[in-house]
Design a protein around this motif. Structure first.
Motif: not given
Lengths: 352, 352
Positions: A91, A289-290, A293, A295, B91, B290, B293, B295, B348
């Motif tokens: 995308l 982008a993910l 961020e 973990n 998007l 995002l 995920e 934090n 988690r």
DNA sequence: ATGAAAGCGCTAACAG
DNA sequence: CTGTTAGCGCTTTCAT
């Protein structure tokens, strides 16, 4: 007498002409800003057309040889998986191309092509709906893409640079990227690096090559079981990690062919109480982008999408202008973050 | 004699006709699978056309009244900000629409419309390049969108349902979403909830309304300073948080109008040593990939994009079929994760 | 500076 | 079942 009230069809040039008391040709010339035409007439007709929301019929214009201001963006589509429109990298690539096309004044026609009907990629061009095509991904179609080139279809491809290609490709330097990732892992103690991805895809094959080359340069010959072919589907990566953990070879690092796979692998590892990066280091590919961020934040090989989009468009337009266009290899950059050892380039401090 | 070698133009029906020893009309009928035509002829001509890569000229077909199999997807574009193609939610929405369009057999023509030239959204339709338009976002154009409807342009809008609208909108129930987020925060101890977002946009205004309503239901009247209008730009959110922290009212929670803003706010808070959720709880809106995920993982109000895409397409097609189409309000769901107190639905375990 | 007229490539009556 | 013919809405010579 009026034989029959003609159906109230859409406004057309004749209507404007009548209302403006000029001939159709004058309207045509006015709207296309023909030079020898009195400024006054020109303006008057423009005004009239605007106020009536008249627009020249695209079909009729095409019949007269005009090209549509449209570029097709095509990609092989797998009806069962339907991954493409869910894939952040994909995308974002579309977005980058869209941005570049806007800047060049083109519309973007998105076209999903069923794998078993690949020849369709040329349809929008053959029917003259677009002036050319940007094809996203070569997958297994190298030969058929070459055939398109032979037929003179104007297109460029986002993908790997291959040996005997007859077309212009634009893509990241996948081998370099694979090497960067692997060298980073080796430099930080990894010795048994799992490769996650399907090397039957050309781009992945090159990343795999980089992985191999870097290790050989260190005198390491990875055993066959460390290469794990998985498709671009997160669940597949999870499952594969489970499998290797259960009865595969031991490993102390993972190099995944995409961030999406890397993230899935990381989750699978953590679910099995493997700490990242202490027990297993993980590197991805793309830098979506993910990833920043996640973990821990994912170390990855960045592909420069903005440049990619610009380059694809620029090459296509060059080709349309009759220039011979060479393939382009875009450099990749290693972005070090928390999923491997080594110093993160930036980011928030690690949790206390 | 041949007066002049006609330019080697593209193949056309006449060529096929000649090669097949039939008339042009027969070719036309064969290719459009006209019923009364010998199966043999039909096949032979199809074969011939395929092998020569002949495709019917789209322009000529349009002149004969045929509609292009194309739907335009338009959005207001701000040349300076260029946020759209970088925005994950946007998007993903395009992706969802693309998916739905594929299923209905349509191409997607992406069209960015400069704000100062809004009337252009109708161009692809007026020039008959598409059969209708899906407009993404009302922004400040409510009246101009109504004007389009009056003119009979076939379109549907992704956005808020507004009082005096003359068109079909499809959008999440923003007020509900705002209430869900706020009630969740109130239920978990928040009393001074910052609202981050620009209420001059209709959708945001409704989220803001929900925010207000939920508090009033609890006998709370938030002071004016708690509403912080910021555009959809991450940096703006960061800056705003800084500002409030410096000299704004005290707050123990943030409700941001999008996940992107929420994530930025969270980062700004953490940079200033505010713990999330212990010191400040944060809720977003959208549920982009995002967010899960982040934090800590972000609690957010989910918009159901798959349904959104399907509904937009379905409504547009219904409208084109002449049906009266009512606005649609899609339910939102609160997804509880780590950025607020309360029990995460899954995920988690929290770090030890 | 403007108008008249000839098609662009195709489809759909209308004949046979 | 197939061919002939008349346009679809516009652009572009060629005249004026």
């Amino acid at each position: 007498m009026d034989p029959k009230p003609p159906k109230p069809s859409r406004l057309q040039m004749a209507d404007i002409a009548r209302l403006a008391n000029v001939s159709i040709s004058t309207v045509s010339r006015a709207l296309s800003n023909h030079p020898r035409l009195s400024e006054e007439t020109r303006q008057r007709i423009h005004e009239l057309a605007r106020s009536l929301h008249y627009s020249v019929d695209a079909g009729a214009q095409m019949m007269r040889g005009k090209q549509p201001p449209t570029v097709a963006v095509a990609f092989p589509y797998h009806p069962t998986e339907r991954q493409h429109f869910k894939d952040p990298f994909f995308l974002a690539l579309i977005g980058a191309i869209g941005d570049a096309l806007i800047d060049s004044g083109h519309n973007m026609l998105i076209e999903a092509v069923q794998a078993d009907d690949f020849e369709r990629v040329a349809k929008p061009y053959e029917t003259r709906q677009c002036i050319g095509t940007i094809l996203l991904g070569q997958e297994h179609y190298h030969d058929r893409i070459n055939a398109l080139a032979v037929r003179g279809i104007p297109f460029v491809v986002w993908g790997a640079r291959l040996k005997d290609q007859l077309y212009c490709s634009v893509g990241s330097d996948n081998t370099l990227g694979g090497r960067q990732a692997t060298e980073h892992l080796l430099a930080h103690g990894a010795r048994r690096i799992l490769f996650l991805g399907d090397p039957s895809l050309p781009e992945i094959a090159q990343r795999h090559e980089g992985w191999l080359a870097a290790q050989r340069a260190h005198g390491i010959e990875p055993e066959a079981g460390l290469t794990r072919p998985v498709p671009f589907v997160p669940q597949a990566a999870r499952a594969e990690i489970e499998r290797v953990l259960a009865d595969g070879p031991a490993f102390d690092a993972v190099f995944a062919a995409s961030d999406r796979l890397a993230l899935a692998a990381m989750a699978a590892l953590q679910a099995r109480q493997r700490r990242v990066p202490q027990d297993v280091q993980v590197v991805g590919f793309d830098d979506i982008a993910l990833s920043a961020e996640a973990n821990p934040p994912l170390t990855t090989v960045r592909q420069d999408l903005e440049t990619a989009g610009k380059t694809l468009v620029e090459r296509l337009l060059a080709k349309l202008a009759g220039q011979a266009v060479e393939p382009v290899l875009l450099p990749t950059t290693l972005v070090v973050r928390g999923s491997t050892h080594g110093e993160p380039e930036s980011g928030r401090p690690p949790p206390a």
